[in-house]
Design an enzyme around this catalytic site. Structure first.
Site, short mmCIF file in Angstrom:
data_model
loop_
_atom_site.label_atom_id
_atom_site.label_comp_id
_atom_site.label_asym_id
_atom_site.label_seq_id
_atom_site.Cartn_x
_atom_site.Cartn_y
_atom_site.Cartn_z
N TYR A 130 56.44 65.49 38.13
CA TYR A 130 55.52 66.10 39.09
C TYR A 130 55.34 67.60 38.85
O TYR A 130 54.22 68.10 38.83
CB TYR A 130 56.11 65.86 40.49
N ASP A 163 41.37 53.28 41.43
CA ASP A 163 42.60 53.83 40.87
C ASP A 163 42.18 54.99 39.96
O ASP A 163 41.58 54.75 38.89
CB ASP A 163 43.33 52.75 40.08
N VAL A 164 42.51 56.22 40.36
CA VAL A 164 42.02 57.38 39.59
C VAL A 164 42.63 57.46 38.19
O VAL A 164 42.13 58.18 37.34
CB VAL A 164 42.24 58.71 40.35
N ILE A 187 46.86 64.84 53.28
CA ILE A 187 46.00 66.00 53.06
C ILE A 187 44.57 65.56 52.79
O ILE A 187 43.61 66.18 53.26
CB ILE A 187 46.56 66.86 51.90
N LYS A 237 51.89 69.63 38.03
CA LYS A 237 51.19 70.52 38.96
C LYS A 237 50.90 71.87 38.28
O LYS A 237 49.88 72.50 38.56
CB LYS A 237 52.00 70.72 40.24
N1 LIG Z 1 52.68 66.70 51.22
C1 LIG Z 1 53.16 67.67 50.50
O1 LIG Z 1 54.27 68.16 50.77
C2 LIG Z 1 52.38 68.22 49.33
C3 LIG Z 1 52.71 69.50 48.85
C4 LIG Z 1 52.01 70.01 47.76
C5 LIG Z 1 51.01 69.25 47.17
N2 LIG Z 1 50.72 68.01 47.65
C6 LIG Z 1 49.68 67.24 46.97
O2 LIG Z 1 48.70 66.84 47.89
C7 LIG Z 1 48.12 65.61 47.45
C8 LIG Z 1 48.12 64.63 48.61
O3 LIG Z 1 49.44 64.38 49.01
P1 LIG Z 1 49.80 63.86 50.48
O4 LIG Z 1 50.99 64.57 50.90
O5 LIG Z 1 48.57 63.88 51.30
O6 LIG Z 1 50.23 62.35 50.13
P2 LIG Z 1 49.72 60.95 50.73
O7 LIG Z 1 50.58 59.92 50.10
O8 LIG Z 1 49.66 61.03 52.21
O9 LIG Z 1 48.23 60.84 50.15
C9 LIG Z 1 47.99 60.56 48.80
C10 LIG Z 1 46.89 59.52 48.70
O10 LIG Z 1 46.65 59.29 47.31
C11 LIG Z 1 46.43 57.88 47.15
N3 LIG Z 1 46.71 57.47 45.78
C12 LIG Z 1 47.92 57.37 45.17
N4 LIG Z 1 47.76 56.91 43.91
C13 LIG Z 1 46.43 56.74 43.72
C14 LIG Z 1 45.64 56.28 42.64
N5 LIG Z 1 46.21 55.90 41.47
N6 LIG Z 1 44.30 56.23 42.78
C15 LIG Z 1 43.72 56.59 43.96
N7 LIG Z 1 44.41 57.00 45.04
C16 LIG Z 1 45.75 57.07 44.91
C17 LIG Z 1 47.40 57.24 48.14
O11 LIG Z 1 47.03 55.89 48.43
C18 LIG Z 1 47.25 58.16 49.34
O12 LIG Z 1 46.23 57.74 50.21
C19 LIG Z 1 48.93 65.16 46.23
O13 LIG Z 1 48.26 65.55 45.07
C20 LIG Z 1 50.21 65.95 46.37
O14 LIG Z 1 50.81 66.17 45.13
C21 LIG Z 1 51.38 67.47 48.72
#
Ligand SMILES: NC(=O)c1ccc[n+]([C@@H]2O[C@H](COP(=O)([O-])OP(=O)(O)OC[C@H]3O[C@@H](n4cnc5c(N)ncnc54)[C@H](O)[C@@H]3O)[C@@H](O)[C@H]2O)c1
Length: 263
Positions: free
Chosen positions: A153, A61-62, A16, A157
Site C-alpha cells: 500500500y 473492477d478497476v 470516502i 500511494k
Molecule cells: N480510510 C482511510 O483511513 C484512508 C486514508 C488514506 C487514504 N485512503 C484511501 O481512500 C480510498 C477509499 O478508502 P475508504 O477508506 O473509503 O475505503 P472503503 O473500503 O470504505 O471504500 C473503498 C471502495 O472501493 C471499492 N473497491 C475495492 N476494490 C475495488 C475494485 N477492484 N474495483 C472497484 N471498486 C473497488 C470497495 O468496494 C469500496 O466501496 C482508498 O484509495 C484508500 O486508500 C483511505
C-alpha cells in the site's frame, strides 16, 4: 434546465467515495459510481436519486483495464462524457513486513490501487481530452509522504502522488487539472474493522495528530470538491494533505526528548 456535470467516482459505494458522491451530488453533479460492491453502489445511487439528483451504479473492477474502458463508454452513452473523475476505489491492508508478506495479495493491491487509478484516468481522461476540460482527483494518503509498514500500500500511494504529477503535465495542455488528496486515518469500514479487531488503538492514533482528532469522510470530500471546482482553476499536480496535522506532528510528537508541555 441545463444538466449538471458528470462526476465519476470509483469506489463510490463506501467510505470516502460515498461521501464524495454525496458532496458532488449536492453541488449539482450527476454521479456515476464504479465499484465492485453492488449493494453499496446501488444503495448510494438510490439515495442520491431519491434526493432529486441523478446517479447510477456501474459494476466495475478497476483492476481490469478493458472493463473500465467498457464502463466508460457506457457512462458516456447514458450520461454524457465525464467532467470530473475521483479515483477512490482501493484496498487497505494491515501491517506486515516485506519479507513475510503474501505476494499474491501484494500484486492484487497494486492492480487495484495503482493500476486501477491509471485505468480510470486513461478511460475517462480520453473523454475529457475530447471535451478539452476536466478535473481529476486521485486518492493519495499520508502514506504518499512517509514510510509506514504497509509494503504494498505505502509505495503504491507514493507512486499515485507521482502519477498525479505526470498526468497533470500530460493533460494540462488539454485544459484538464489533475490533483490528489492525502488523507490521514479516516473512520471508514476498513479502519472500523481494524479497530474492532484490536489491530488499531484510536487513542494512540489521535495522539499523533496536531488537532488530536481525525478528519471525517466528509472533510475529505470537501477537499476533493474544492480541487474539482473553479476556485481551484490554477491548481494542478499537487497532493493536498487532509490529515488533521499528522504530517506536522508525527515526528514532533515522537521526539525522544519529549514535547515541551504536559499532555
Ligand atoms: N480510510 C482511510 O483511513 C484512508 C486514508 C488514506 C487514504 N485512503 C484511501 O481512500 C480510498 C477509499 O478508502 P475508504 O477508506 O473509503 O475505503 P472503503 O473500503 O470504505 O471504500 C473503498 C471502495 O472501493 C471499492 N473497491 C475495492 N476494490 C475495488 C475494485 N477492484 N474495483 C472497484 N471498486 C473497488 C470497495 O468496494 C469500496 O466501496 C482508498 O484509495 C484508500 O486508500 C483511505
Amino acid at each position: 434546465m441545463t444538466k449538471g456535470p458528470v462526476a465519476v467516482v470509483t469506489g463510490g459505494a463506501s467510505g470516502i467515495g460515498e461521501a464524495t458522491s454525496r458532496r458532488l451530488a449536492a453541488d449539482g453533479c450527476r454521479i456515476a459510481i464504479l465499484d465492485v460492491n453492488k449493494d453499496g453502489g446501488e444503495r448510494v445511487a438510490k439515495a442520491l436519486s431519491a434526493a432529486g439528483g441523478e446517479a447510477r451504479y456501474y459494476a466495475c473492477d478497476v483492476a481490469d483495464a478493458k472493463a473500465v474502458d467498457a464502463v466508460a463508454a457506457q457512462v458516456a452513452k447514458d450520461m454524457g462524457p465525464a467532467h470530473i473523475l475521483v479515483t477512490s476505489a482501493g484496498l487497505i491492508p494491515n501491517t506486515e513486513s516485506v519479507m513475510d508478506m503474501d505476494l499474491e495479495a501484494h500484486d492484487r493491491m497494486w492492480r487495484v490501487n495503482y493500476n486501477g487509478t491509471i485505468h480510470a484516468c486513461r478511460s475517462f481522461g480520453r473523454q475529457m481530452i475530447a471535451e478539452k476540460r476536466g478535473a481529476i482527483v486521485t486518492l493519495g494518503s499520508i502514506n504518499s509522504r512517509l514510510p509506514l509498514p504497509l509494503p504494498a500500500y505505502n509505495p503504491g500511494k507514493a507512486a499515485i502522488e507521482r502519477l498525479t504529477q505526470l498526468l497533470a503535465v500530460e493533460l494540462g495542455r488539454h485544459g484538464i487539472r489533475v490533483n490528489s488528496v492525502g488523507p490521514t486515518y479516516v473512520m471508514t469500514p476498513p479502519l472500523r474493522a481494524k479497530v474492532e479487531a484490536g489491530q488499531r488503538d484510536m487513542n494512540k492514533i489521535m495522539g499523533v495528530h496536531a488537532l488530536g482528532r481525525l478528519p471525517e469522510p466528509k472533510d475529505i470530500a470537501d477537499a476533493i470538491a474544492y480541487l474539482c471546482s473553479d476556485q481551484a482553476a490554477s491548481i494542478t499536480g499537487i497532493l493536498l494533505p487532509v490529515d488533521a496535522g499528522w504530517l506536522a506532528a508525527v515526528s514532533y510528537r515522537t521526539y525522544a526528548g519529549g514535547v515541551p508541555w504536559k499532555e
